[in-house]
Design a protein around this motif. Sequence first.
Motif, short mmCIF file in Angstrom:
data_model
loop_
_atom_site.label_atom_id
_atom_site.label_comp_id
_atom_site.label_asym_id
_atom_site.label_seq_id
_atom_site.Cartn_x
_atom_site.Cartn_y
_atom_site.Cartn_z
N ARG A 75 31.67 -18.71 -24.52
CA ARG A 75 32.71 -19.57 -23.98
C ARG A 75 33.41 -18.94 -22.78
NH1 ARG A 75 29.96 -22.24 -26.56
NH2 ARG A 75 30.47 -23.64 -28.30
N GLN A 76 32.84 -17.83 -22.26
CA GLN A 76 33.40 -17.17 -21.08
C GLN A 76 32.26 -16.78 -20.15
OE1 GLN A 76 37.28 -14.81 -22.11
NE2 GLN A 76 35.63 -13.89 -23.28
N PHE A 77 32.43 -17.07 -18.87
CA PHE A 77 31.41 -16.76 -17.86
C PHE A 77 32.06 -16.07 -16.67
CE2 PHE A 77 29.50 -20.10 -20.30
CZ PHE A 77 28.12 -19.91 -20.23
N LEU A 78 31.39 -15.03 -16.18
CA LEU A 78 31.76 -14.37 -14.92
C LEU A 78 30.57 -14.49 -14.00
CD1 LEU A 78 33.49 -12.66 -13.05
CD2 LEU A 78 32.75 -10.62 -14.32
N ASP A 79 30.71 -15.33 -12.98
CA ASP A 79 29.61 -15.65 -12.06
C ASP A 79 29.87 -14.98 -10.72
OD1 ASP A 79 27.23 -17.11 -11.23
OD2 ASP A 79 28.60 -18.36 -10.05
N ILE A 80 29.10 -13.94 -10.41
CA ILE A 80 29.30 -13.18 -9.18
C ILE A 80 28.18 -13.52 -8.20
CG2 ILE A 80 29.51 -10.87 -8.18
CD1 ILE A 80 30.49 -9.88 -10.88
N TYR A 105 34.59 -17.46 -11.01
CA TYR A 105 33.63 -17.37 -9.92
C TYR A 105 34.05 -16.26 -8.96
CZ TYR A 105 31.70 -22.01 -11.12
OH TYR A 105 31.11 -23.08 -11.75
N CYS A 106 33.06 -15.62 -8.35
CA CYS A 106 33.35 -14.56 -7.38
C CYS A 106 32.33 -14.59 -6.26
CB CYS A 106 33.32 -13.20 -8.08
SG CYS A 106 33.57 -11.81 -6.95
N ASP A 107 32.82 -14.52 -5.02
CA ASP A 107 31.93 -14.47 -3.86
C ASP A 107 32.70 -13.83 -2.71
OD1 ASP A 107 29.11 -16.28 -3.31
OD2 ASP A 107 30.08 -15.36 -1.57
N ASN A 108 31.95 -13.34 -1.70
CA ASN A 108 32.61 -12.75 -0.53
C ASN A 108 32.45 -13.60 0.72
OD1 ASN A 108 29.92 -12.35 0.09
ND2 ASN A 108 30.16 -10.23 0.78
N ASP A 109 31.85 -14.79 0.58
CA ASP A 109 31.62 -15.66 1.73
C ASP A 109 32.83 -16.56 1.96
OD1 ASP A 109 30.74 -17.36 3.68
OD2 ASP A 109 28.99 -18.09 2.60
N PRO A 110 33.42 -16.52 3.16
CA PRO A 110 34.59 -17.37 3.43
C PRO A 110 34.32 -18.85 3.24
CG PRO A 110 34.34 -15.69 5.13
CD PRO A 110 33.11 -15.62 4.29
#
Length: 271
Positions: A75-80, A105-110
């Motif tokens: 029930r927990q997701f970390l999407d990099i 969610y995690c990303d480095n794209d503006p």
Amino acid sequence: MSRPENDATSLHIDTSKPHPARMYDWFLGGKDNYPVDEAMGRQMLAVEPGVPVMAKVNRAFMHRATRWLTSQGIRQFLDIGTGIPTEPNLHQVAQQAAPTTRVVYCDNDPIVLAHAEALLNGTPEGVIDYVQADARDVDSILEHAGKTLDFSRPVALSLISLLHFVSDEDGAYELVSRLTDVLAPGSHLVISHLTADFHPEEARKVDEMYKAKALTLVPRKRDEFAGFFTGLDVVEPGIVAAEAWHPELGEPVPGQEDIISAGYVAVGRKP
């Protein structure tokens, strides 16, 4: 729901060279890309016309893996390495099965940050957050993700089409190890990753294109891919091509019967 950690208006989008996330968007038929991304995308199509289908097959694997994980009680997701939103996104698949699911969610794209509002549109019962950070900045990711996720309970760590953009020298294996170290027993690691094993000549030409643009691309062999799952139990059907991972959990991608995808996928469980 949380608001994005940064303001998109303060971030510069570099359109002088192609960006993998924007190229992926172009292959999927999206509009969040620039002429430089389309130009390199067309170069890749000249080498391997099946790339758009491969991109969709990779996306479909993410959907099936998410469905499987929710069926296992995750029930927990970390999407990099989230990428530009394309519906259905991970949280939509997960919350359809389990509305209380929490996703970071995690990303480095503006550009992804500019679309974070779409990423944050989930169920009232669930929680979604977005973190603007580079995948290699593990401490920052964990600090911000910890505001939404409870790391004392199982989490699914999703790294879809990310690690082939991180070299060994830049810490690809270390970042995976550091992230999985903090996960509770019963957590899962989900990875899709480019390889040259299935299309060696085409992969060589694409690698030359990336080097010409000063872009990092590391298509790893099967044993190198397996190294990301050290200490984890790889669940059935093991390390396979994307289209071969539990195909019964989703609809086939049109045209996938005519191609062999260019990557390995797997899901590992932390004992």
